[in-house]
Structures are given as C-alpha cells and as structure tokens.
Scaffold this motif. Structure first.
Motif, PDB file in Angstrom:
ATOM      1  N   TRP A 184      51.599  88.049  29.807  1.00 18.52           N
ATOM      2  CA  TRP A 184      52.136  89.334  29.381  1.00 18.52           C
ATOM      3  C   TRP A 184      52.496  90.200  30.587  1.00 18.52           C
ATOM      4  O   TRP A 184      51.780  90.253  31.584  1.00 18.52           O
ATOM      5  N   LEU A 185      53.622  90.943  30.451  1.00 19.86           N
ATOM      6  CA  LEU A 185      54.025  91.962  31.422  1.00 19.86           C
ATOM      7  C   LEU A 185      54.115  93.319  30.731  1.00 19.86           C
ATOM      8  O   LEU A 185      54.213  93.400  29.504  1.00 19.86           O
ATOM      9  N   GLY A 186      54.131  94.362  31.506  1.00 24.54           N
ATOM     10  CA  GLY A 186      54.282  95.712  30.950  1.00 24.54           C
ATOM     11  C   GLY A 186      55.732  96.118  30.800  1.00 24.54           C
ATOM     12  O   GLY A 186      56.026  97.186  30.244  1.00 24.54           O
ATOM     13  N   MET A 187      56.671  95.321  31.265  1.00 24.35           N
ATOM     14  CA  MET A 187      58.093  95.621  31.189  1.00 24.35           C
ATOM     15  C   MET A 187      58.628  95.395  29.767  1.00 24.35           C
ATOM     16  O   MET A 187      57.987  94.722  28.962  1.00 24.35           O
ATOM     17  N   THR A 188      59.819  95.938  29.498  1.00 21.35           N
ATOM     18  CA  THR A 188      60.467  95.741  28.200  1.00 21.35           C
ATOM     19  C   THR A 188      61.935  95.399  28.420  1.00 21.35           C
ATOM     20  O   THR A 188      62.505  95.667  29.488  1.00 21.35           O
ATOM     21  N   TYR A 189      62.550  94.784  27.388  1.00 22.31           N
ATOM     22  CA  TYR A 189      63.958  94.419  27.473  1.00 22.31           C
ATOM     23  C   TYR A 189      64.670  94.850  26.199  1.00 22.31           C
ATOM     24  O   TYR A 189      64.140  94.690  25.086  1.00 22.31           O
ATOM     25  N   TRP A 211      65.390  84.143  35.682  1.00 24.12           N
ATOM     26  CA  TRP A 211      64.995  84.097  34.282  1.00 24.12           C
ATOM     27  C   TRP A 211      64.757  82.648  33.849  1.00 24.12           C
ATOM     28  O   TRP A 211      65.308  81.716  34.413  1.00 24.12           O
ATOM     29  N   TYR A 212      63.931  82.545  32.836  1.00 25.26           N
ATOM     30  CA  TYR A 212      63.730  81.263  32.135  1.00 25.26           C
ATOM     31  C   TYR A 212      65.083  80.756  31.662  1.00 25.26           C
ATOM     32  O   TYR A 212      65.994  81.525  31.363  1.00 25.26           O
ATOM     33  N   VAL A 231      56.163  86.404  31.920  1.00 21.14           N
ATOM     34  CA  VAL A 231      56.540  85.548  33.038  1.00 21.14           C
ATOM     35  C   VAL A 231      55.897  84.184  32.797  1.00 21.14           C
ATOM     36  O   VAL A 231      54.704  84.088  32.504  1.00 21.14           O
ATOM     37  N   MET A 232      56.698  83.133  32.879  1.00 23.81           N
ATOM     38  CA  MET A 232      56.222  81.772  32.647  1.00 23.81           C
ATOM     39  C   MET A 232      56.115  81.064  33.994  1.00 23.81           C
ATOM     40  O   MET A 232      57.013  81.151  34.837  1.00 23.81           O
ATOM     41  N   TYR A 243      59.799  81.511  35.075  1.00 23.08           N
ATOM     42  CA  TYR A 243      60.278  82.859  35.465  1.00 23.08           C
ATOM     43  C   TYR A 243      60.271  83.788  34.239  1.00 23.08           C
ATOM     44  O   TYR A 243      59.553  83.539  33.270  1.00 23.08           O
ATOM     45  N   LEU A 244      61.078  84.836  34.266  1.00 22.06           N
ATOM     46  CA  LEU A 244      61.028  85.857  33.210  1.00 22.06           C
ATOM     47  C   LEU A 244      61.646  85.364  31.905  1.00 22.06           C
ATOM     48  O   LEU A 244      62.605  84.590  31.918  1.00 22.06           O
ATOM     49  N   PHE A 245      61.099  85.859  30.798  1.00 24.08           N
ATOM     50  CA  PHE A 245      61.743  85.620  29.500  1.00 24.08           C
ATOM     51  C   PHE A 245      61.344  86.732  28.530  1.00 24.08           C
ATOM     52  O   PHE A 245      60.284  87.340  28.639  1.00 24.08           O
TER      53      PHE A 245
END
Length: 258
Positions: A184-189, A211-212, A231-232, A243-245
C-alpha cells in the motif's frame, strides 16, 4: 648707480676737534675702488622684498582639436562576456559548496532521526531525511494499513522519485521477499483525468515514474474506481510485472513513511 665702471678718487676728511681753539684735520685718502663690482657683490647678500605682482597676461591661442574617439564594440562585447562568465563560474562554485553543505547536514539529521520503539536500522530504509518502513507480516485493507502506520507515528508512504522507488524495492527484495509482493501507498490516482497525487493532494508527473505493465489503468467506466496506489516488487529485476500500479481496494502489505 651708473652702469659703467667708474674709478673714483675719494677723500674722506675727518675733522676731529680737540678742546680749546686749536683744530687738527686728519685726512685719509682711499685707494681707487671698483664701485660697481663692490655693489654687485653686496647686492647678492642682501634680502629684498618682492615688488607688486603685475597684471595678468592675455591667454594664449587654443590648441588643435583632437581626433574623434573610436569604440571597438567587438572587443567591448568580448570583455563583458568574459566578466559575466567569470561571475557565473564563481556563483556556480559557491552554489555547489552550499549544496554540499546541505547534503552533509541532511546526512547528519538522518543519523540523528530517532527510530520508533521496537524498530532497528535493519527494519527501515532511509532516504532524503525520511524513514520508510515496509511491514510485510500480513496483507490488510486500506483502513488497517493506515492504522499500522499510525502505530509507529507514520503515514502511508509516498514515492518521491524513480531513484527513491528503486532504493525501497532493493531493500524489500533483499529483506522482505517471499515471492512477488505488493505494498500500500498513500498516493492516489485519478483514472478519468489521469492525474497522480501525493498523499497531501499535490499533483506530480506520472511519466517520471515506472509503472507495472499496461498501467496506469484509465477510463471513465470500468476503471473509474481504480484510484488506490500500490508498488509491486518482483524478485526478477527485469520483470515488467512490478513498479507502480493503480487498482480498486485490495488486501496488500504496507509501506509506511515517518
């Protein structure tokens, strides 16, 4: 006083009158005297008072007019550029010195930053004055992930750069791996407007981060709820499945930031 040399035969008569009626005259005859030479010799020894200053004379004629000055603009431009470059080099050196001093201070602050109770240096990742704590004991939903970070006085983490992400992934790959793991990350998309944000809502560029594969997922219909960020990390460094997803809420491990 005559300007010619005149020889004078001078007689000096001195009369000395003694008492009574008798008189006796004594005369002395002086030798010929060069009167002008004697005058000139004596004049050099006498200090005289200057006479009154005469009237000011007329001004002389003006001199010839000088030639018109010429400016070498190419030389002037070269000189200006040289001075500007010297100033820029000096300022650049001073700026580099300041940056190095700041980096040294950051390093010292990182060393002084106290760890939460129960954590050691082997449990954390330090980056740019921040501490990141991967918690890989169990997968949890977002609310539980937030609570786990609060227990160590932290929050769900941001990813600040690709170098930062690589640093965290190397640590997890070395210390927390058991197959592929997502955190888990605190960021949002925002899949509709395709906007990535930090935990506090600040917009950042998503093109500067890896990115993933096939992510981020965008769209107004099916992917509109894929707002959570993870983040994977894969064991294979060359894998594209890391990476990010962005996804809907899922149970994942936790990456905290202090």
């Amino acid at each position: 006083m005559t300007s010619q040399i005149v020889t004078l035969g001078l007689f000096l008569s001195l009369c000395i009158v003694a008492g009574g009626t008798g008189r006796q005259r004594i005369c002395f005859e002086l030798e010929n005297v060069d009167a002008e030479n004697q005058y000139n010799e004596n004049r050099g020894e006498v200090q005289t008072i200057p006479g009154k200053k005469g009237p000011k004379g007329d001004s002389g004629p003006s001199g010839p007019k000088g030639s018109q000055g010429e400016v070498d603009y190419d030389k002037l431009e070269t000189l200006i550029n040289q001075k500007v470059n010297e100033a820029l080099v000096q300022q650049g050196a001073e700026l580099n010195e300041t940056i190095n001093e700041l980096l040294e201070r950051i390093a010292k602050l990182e060393d002084q930053l106290a760890l939460p109770h129960g954590l050691t240096e082997q449990d954390i990742v330090r980056y740019n004055g921040r501490i990141f704590v991967p918690i890989a004991t169990e997968k949890v939903q977002k609310a539980s992930a937030v609570a786990k970070c609060q227990q160590i006085n932290g929050k769900l983490a941001n990813i600040y750069s690709q170098d930062h992400m690589d640093t965290v992934m190397r640590y997890i790959r070395k210390n927390k791996m058991n197959g592929r793991r997502g955190f888990w990350l605190g960021m949002t998309y925002d899949p509709i407007n395709q906007v990535l944000r930090f935990r506090n809502g600040t917009m950042i560029s998503n093109s500067d981060l890896k990115w993933y594969d096939a992510h981020p997922l965008n769209g107004q219909r099916y992917y509109s709820t894929y707002t959570n960020m993870y983040v994977m990390i894969a064991a294979d460094l060359e894998s594209t499945g890391q990476y990010l997803f962005n996804q809907k809420e899922q149970s994942r491990y936790v990456l905290c930031e202090i």
